[in-house]
Design a protein around this motif. Structure first.
Motif, PDB file in Angstrom:
ATOM      1  N   ARG A 160     -12.603  19.799  28.797  1.00 24.87           N
ATOM      2  CA  ARG A 160     -11.755  19.576  27.127  1.00 24.87           C
ATOM      3  C   ARG A 160     -12.849  19.239  26.257  1.00 24.87           C
ATOM      4  O   ARG A 160     -13.845  18.906  26.432  1.00 24.87           O
TER       5      ARG A 160
ATOM      6  N   ASN B  12     -18.165  16.869  25.139  1.00 29.53           N
ATOM      7  CA  ASN B  12     -17.152  17.813  25.935  1.00 29.53           C
ATOM      8  C   ASN B  12     -17.234  17.804  27.236  1.00 29.53           C
ATOM      9  O   ASN B  12     -18.325  16.466  27.449  1.00 29.53           O
TER      10      ASN B  12
ATOM     11  N   GLY C 122      -5.418  16.238  28.279  1.00 28.38           N
ATOM     12  CA  GLY C 122      -6.160  17.136  27.193  1.00 28.38           C
ATOM     13  C   GLY C 122      -6.697  18.129  27.912  1.00 28.38           C
ATOM     14  O   GLY C 122      -7.726  19.209  26.552  1.00 28.38           O
ATOM     15  N   PHE C 123      -6.969  18.322  28.976  1.00 31.05           N
ATOM     16  CA  PHE C 123      -8.175  19.149  29.619  1.00 31.05           C
ATOM     17  C   PHE C 123      -7.099  20.502  29.094  1.00 31.05           C
ATOM     18  O   PHE C 123      -5.727  20.461  30.055  1.00 31.05           O
TER      19      PHE C 123
ATOM     20  N   GLU D  13     -14.024  18.989  22.763  1.00 25.58           N
ATOM     21  CA  GLU D  13     -13.638  18.364  21.221  1.00 25.58           C
ATOM     22  C   GLU D  13     -14.915  19.112  20.305  1.00 25.58           C
ATOM     23  O   GLU D  13     -13.966  19.626  19.557  1.00 25.58           O
TER      24      GLU D  13
ATOM     25  N   LYS E 222      -4.342  18.251  32.566  1.00 23.89           N
ATOM     26  CA  LYS E 222      -3.586  17.854  31.481  1.00 23.89           C
ATOM     27  C   LYS E 222      -2.939  17.309  30.756  1.00 23.89           C
ATOM     28  O   LYS E 222      -3.502  17.353  28.895  1.00 23.89           O
TER      29      LYS E 222
END
Length: 468
Positions: free
Chosen positions: A85, A159, A64-65, A87, A61
């Motif tokens: 994750r 990603n 950014g997951f 993008e 986390k």
């Protein structure tokens, strides 16, 4: 697509490797080793779950997951985790994998000054259960990813999805079914992960699949019960003797498989040439090789990576430590058939039972206990060259490509179920003593792993490998 200089790339690699120098790698791995996540231990279910919820999920986390922990599709099995994750849904996607479970600690058998649940450094060796298999390896990859994200100011340019399981050491129970049920969530374009050993401690390596394995039990049971060896010897069947003679019909005294139903086609073409040049063994800590064992007409590399072998991993009748004067009622052998593509492994029980009956051993039962299929990505796939070239650039060394690992990992879940091109970048070496007392990770290999993984995560943001 992002564009950057070689200096920026090198800075990302240095940032990753600095985790060794500043102690952060040791601190993180020490925390993870302390989880007694023994999947073979029925009392360790809380530890298995906690490793995901308390250790891996918060770490992902922070990068950014978006993470979710799922129940195992097999009742009573430990949980699994998917982290995503994303993008941009239009960008290509990499799937990676790790397992946080370990084999039993065997604390009483470790050398003085080491302990399975406490990370300890002696020279180049980091001791602790899971350092090599697999906590150290996925820690290397995640730290390398963190370094690249920092260097790229939070954007990869593609990603990334990650799958964690907690039952690899007991046959990845539920993983295949989980991948079937979550194909969309795990959907990707390519696969990269780290497990197993490189060719040796000095040789950066990638492999493209693994030998499969079938575990089965040969059992002879007369239903007579244990009987006095004097009062009944000579007129009732001795199960231990019957089992030994049955085994002798399967493997020669020099380890060569006999039944056609257990054999596979010999290596040929590009894969055979790749295996023939491989240097195997001869390093400190390696076992002594036997030049007269197995398929002696083939090279050592072909015998290890390109052939089927039958290994008896446990053998029992009676009590060897407290023997009594009785003919054993039951004799059993637990066997591993290590297999390569082209093996009829799904009909193992039928084929082997028929063969044994033809040899006069219809009193030997074949009991299948599980296994994985063999997998091997085509060495000419663009993803192979991409990883090999990236690693060579990062390490300034040649990188050896193995068609497959000699051991077995659940690569079929990714290659067959998810239909992904699979490449593995191991951060361990053959004499790491995984599954045994004194398991360890080499700091020198970890440093190379951090650089290689960071370089690869960086390069994927520069130019995605060609599709096939």
């Amino acid at each position: 697509m992002q564009h950057s200089s070689s200096e920026e790339r090198q800075s990302a690699l240095q940032y990753a490797v600095q985790n060794i120098e500043n102690g952060r790698f040791f601190e993180t791995l020490s925390r993870r080793v302390a989880y007694q996540s023994e999947s073979q231990n029925p009392n360790a279910m809380d530890e298995l779950a906690n490793y995901l919820s308390q250790e891996i999920l918060p770490y992902l986390k922070s990068m950014g997951f978006v993470c979710e922990i799922f129940d195992n599709p097999i009742a009573g099995g430990p949980p699994l985790l998917i982290g995503q994750r994303i993008e941009d849904p239009a960008l290509p996607t990499l799937l990676t994998y790790g397992h946080g479970d370990v084999t039993n600690g065997q604390a009483e058998q470790w050398q003085e000054g080491t302990h399975p649940w406490q990370l300890t450094q002696h020279g180049d060796q980091l001791f602790g259960r899971g350092t090599a298999d697999n906590k150290g390896q996925h820690t290397i990859n995640l730290m390398a990813l963190e370094a690249v994200l920092a260097a790229r100011e939070g954007t990869l340019g593609y990603n990334l999805k990650v799958l964690f399981e907690m039952s690899e050491e007991v046959g990845s129970k539920g993983l295949e079914r989980f991948c079937e049920e979550h194909k969309e969530a795990l959907g990707a374009d390519i696969f990269l992960a780290s497990d197993g050993p490189r060719l040796n401690a000095k040789t950066p390596t990638i492999f493209l699949g693994s030998r499969g394995v079938c575990q089965f039990r040969l059992r002879c049971d007369t239903a007579n019960g244990a009987r006095h060896s004097g009062n009944w010897g000579g007129i009732i069947t001795n199960t231990a003797i019957r089992l030994q003679h049955a085994l002798a019909t399967l493997v020669t005294p020099h380890g060569r498989l006999i039944p056609d139903c257990l054999r596979a086609p010999q290596p040929e073409g590009v894969t055979a040439k790749m295996m023939q040049s491989l240097p195997v063994g001869g390093y400190p800590g390696d076992p002594e090789l036997n030049a007269n064992w197995g398929e002696t007409a083939l090279s050592v590399g072909e015998r290890l990576f390109g052939c089927n072998t039958l290994e008896v991993i446990a053998l029992g009748a009676g009590d060897i430590h407290k023997p009594i004067g009785a003919i054993p009622d039951v004799a059993e052998a637990v066997c591993h058939l290590r297999l390569v593509p082209g093996t009829d492994w799904q009909n193992l029980v039928t084929n082997l039972s028929t063969y044994l009956a033809e040899q006069g051993f219809d009193d030997i039962d074949v009991l299948y206990e599980g296994g994985y299929n063999a997998t091997r990505l085509d060495p000419s796939h663009p993803w192979v060259n991409f990883v090999q070239s990236s690693m060579a650039l990062s390490l300034n060394e040649n990188v050896t490509v193995l068609p497959n690992l000699g051991g077995t990992i659940p690569n079929h879940c990714f290659a067959d179920v998810l239909a992904l091109p699979t490449v593995w970048m191991p951060h361990s070496y053959p004499s790491c003593k995984q599954h045994a007392p004194d398991e360890h990770l080499l700091v020198s290999v970890a440093e190379q792993g951090l650089a290689a993984a960071a370089g690869l995560f960086w390069d994927l943001g520069e130019h995605w490998p060609a599709a096939r």
